[in-house]
Design an enzyme around this catalytic site. Structure first.
Site, mmCIF file in Angstrom:
data_model
loop_
_atom_site.group_PDB
_atom_site.id
_atom_site.type_symbol
_atom_site.label_atom_id
_atom_site.label_comp_id
_atom_site.label_asym_id
_atom_site.label_seq_id
_atom_site.Cartn_x
_atom_site.Cartn_y
_atom_site.Cartn_z
ATOM 1 N N TRP A 155 38.108 48.173 42.835
ATOM 2 C CA TRP A 155 39.055 48.299 41.721
ATOM 3 C C TRP A 155 39.562 49.735 41.637
ATOM 4 O O TRP A 155 38.765 50.678 41.699
ATOM 5 C CB TRP A 155 38.372 47.907 40.401
ATOM 6 C CG TRP A 155 38.041 46.442 40.393
ATOM 7 C CD1 TRP A 155 38.855 45.426 40.004
ATOM 8 C CD2 TRP A 155 36.832 45.832 40.838
ATOM 9 N NE1 TRP A 155 38.231 44.213 40.178
ATOM 10 C CE2 TRP A 155 36.987 44.432 40.689
ATOM 11 C CE3 TRP A 155 35.619 46.320 41.364
ATOM 12 C CZ2 TRP A 155 35.989 43.522 41.026
ATOM 13 C CZ3 TRP A 155 34.625 45.415 41.704
ATOM 14 C CH2 TRP A 155 34.812 44.038 41.537
ATOM 15 N N HIS A 169 39.136 44.687 34.920
ATOM 16 C CA HIS A 169 39.077 43.220 34.983
ATOM 17 C C HIS A 169 38.473 42.665 33.695
ATOM 18 O O HIS A 169 37.763 43.372 32.977
ATOM 19 C CB HIS A 169 38.293 42.727 36.209
ATOM 20 C CG HIS A 169 36.886 43.257 36.318
ATOM 21 N ND1 HIS A 169 36.056 42.943 37.361
ATOM 22 C CD2 HIS A 169 36.169 44.085 35.507
ATOM 23 C CE1 HIS A 169 34.879 43.544 37.187
ATOM 24 N NE2 HIS A 169 34.922 44.243 36.086
ATOM 25 N N ARG A 195 45.103 48.934 36.601
ATOM 26 C CA ARG A 195 44.630 49.464 37.875
ATOM 27 C C ARG A 195 45.534 50.591 38.365
ATOM 28 O O ARG A 195 46.751 50.518 38.245
ATOM 29 C CB ARG A 195 44.564 48.335 38.904
ATOM 30 C CG ARG A 195 43.554 47.300 38.457
ATOM 31 C CD ARG A 195 43.381 46.192 39.422
ATOM 32 N NE ARG A 195 42.514 45.172 38.827
ATOM 33 C CZ ARG A 195 42.159 44.054 39.405
ATOM 34 N NH1 ARG A 195 42.596 43.799 40.629
ATOM 35 N NH2 ARG A 195 41.383 43.195 38.795
ATOM 36 N N GLN A 209 45.148 38.845 33.098
ATOM 37 C CA GLN A 209 44.115 38.106 33.814
ATOM 38 C C GLN A 209 43.505 37.058 32.898
ATOM 39 O O GLN A 209 43.502 37.224 31.681
ATOM 40 C CB GLN A 209 43.009 39.089 34.228
ATOM 41 C CG GLN A 209 42.580 38.932 35.661
ATOM 42 C CD GLN A 209 41.445 39.861 36.065
ATOM 43 O OE1 GLN A 209 40.633 40.289 35.249
ATOM 44 N NE2 GLN A 209 41.399 40.151 37.343
ATOM 45 N N VAL A 252 28.864 37.681 41.508
ATOM 46 C CA VAL A 252 28.714 36.247 41.820
ATOM 47 C C VAL A 252 27.997 36.087 43.160
ATOM 48 O O VAL A 252 28.153 36.892 44.072
ATOM 49 C CB VAL A 252 30.082 35.521 41.869
ATOM 50 C CG1 VAL A 252 30.559 35.150 40.482
ATOM 51 C CG2 VAL A 252 31.137 36.337 42.590
ATOM 52 N N ALA A 306 31.799 31.551 37.373
ATOM 53 C CA ALA A 306 32.793 32.419 36.734
ATOM 54 C C ALA A 306 34.005 32.498 37.652
ATOM 55 O O ALA A 306 33.899 32.279 38.856
ATOM 56 C CB ALA A 306 32.223 33.809 36.501
#
Ligand code: PHE
Length: 338
Positions: A155, A169, A195, A209, A252, A306
């Protein structure tokens, strides 16, 4: 009976129809002038008794009159409906929320955000809004990205002078939500993310988002695929195909990307999908046990998935918009098209 008499009936009908005050008056007049027992019907029936020579002329005239009265009646009914509707609109109930805004235009991203929220709410998801500026812990550490972790480079982060982050995010809300709810947890987080990007037709410094999380006993990747496919079918209003591919995000495990059958060419191959038939659309995966633990949830009992996708890109695909910078450059000619 003469043609003059017929004309007189039309005149009378027309005058009376104009005076009608309500639907009941109109119905009475319809029966009076067009009903089975009306003068006109009687005349039409008696034409067969006229001398042979007169029949065609009188027949044609009587039918013409009938048609004219019917038209007058239809017009009057239509006008009655419109004036009734107008009357209704004029009754002002100050407690009713406004239906339309008086001025301006809803931005296409906002319109589609509302649509997306509605779809997820119907599926049982709760909506959370993120903090636009948050701390390192929520944006990074809490989602398994400790200080110095190389994944931070994924990021391009803006920092405030006192060390806060305009969120990169909406995952910044994951642990807050996990801490504030007991499973089953179904939540979506729509929000702006920021960003430090060099902008071009496909990159912007500010994006919308939508994050989602789903935690319960026995949740698996197939629940994730089913949930997201259901959403995209509803969002694009057609049966889309989804494909899960491996990807990496520290929060994740397994981490995935999800591809969508090209909604522009329906997989025939086009410039947008680079002739592959597929579009890369979002990051997703099963929530990492470290994140569940951080949120106070036992990963041996519960599991969850997610995802996070950029709404800008979904809207670009929906409308065939070729440059992401149109959304925020303030040109009203662009906005007014939606
Ligand atoms: N937060 C990720 C991003 O912004 C997207 C993501 C969310 C990926 C949740 C996996 C799970 O790139």
């Amino acid at each position: 009976m003469t043609i003059k008499q017929l004309e007189k009936i039309t005149k009378k009908a027309s005058d009376e129809l104009l005076q009608a005050k309500d639907q009941r008056d109109l119905e009475k007049l319809r029966i009076k002038y067009l009903g089975r027992k009306s003068e006109l019907t009687r005349i039409l029936r008696s034409i067969k008794n006229l001398p042979q020579k007169k029949r065609p002329i009188m027949g044609a005239k009587a039918n013409e009159i009938r048609k004219r009265i019917e038209d007058l009646y239809n017009d009057a009914t239509e006008k009655m409906k419109i004036s009734k509707a107008l009357d209704k609109d004029e009754e002002i109930d100050v407690t009713i929320p406004v239906k339309a805004q008086a001025i301006g235009h809803i931005h296409p991203i906002t319109q589609m955000l509302w649509r997306a929220e509605e779809i997820f709410q119907k599926m049982g998801f709760e909506i959370f809004e993120p903090f636009e500026i948050d701390d390192d812990y929520h944006n990074f550490e809490s989602v398994n990205i400790p200080p110095g972790h190389p994944a931070r480079d994924l990021w391009d982060t803006f920092w405030t002078e006192d060390g806060f982050i305009p969120i990169t995010h909406t995952s910044s809300m994951q642990v807050r939500i996990l801490k504030s709810r007991k499973p089953p947890i179904r939540a979506v987080v729509p929000g702006k993310v920021f960003r430090n990007e060099r902008t071009d037709p496909r990159h912007e410094h500010t994006l919308s988002q939508i994050e989602g999380i789903y935690v319960d006993k026995g949740i698996s990747l197939s629940d994730m695929i089913g949930t997201l496919k259901t959403f995209f079918d509803a969002f694009y209003g057609k049966d889309v195909q989804v494909k899960v591919v491996p990807d990496y995000f520290p929060f994740v495990e397994p981490g995935n990307g999800m591809n969508l059958s090209c909604v522009i060419c329906d997989m025939k191959g086009c410039r947008v999908c680079k002739h592959t038939g597929w579009l890369e659309i979002l990051g997703c995966g099963m929530i990492h046990p470290n994140v569940l633990r951080e949120g106070g949830i036992d990963p041996d009992v519960y599991s969850g998935f997610a995802w996070g996708f950029g709404l800008d890109r979904l809207v670009m695909l929906k409308y065939g918009i070729e440059d992401i910078r149109h959304f925020r450059n303030g040109d009203l000619r662009f906005i007014r098209q939606f």
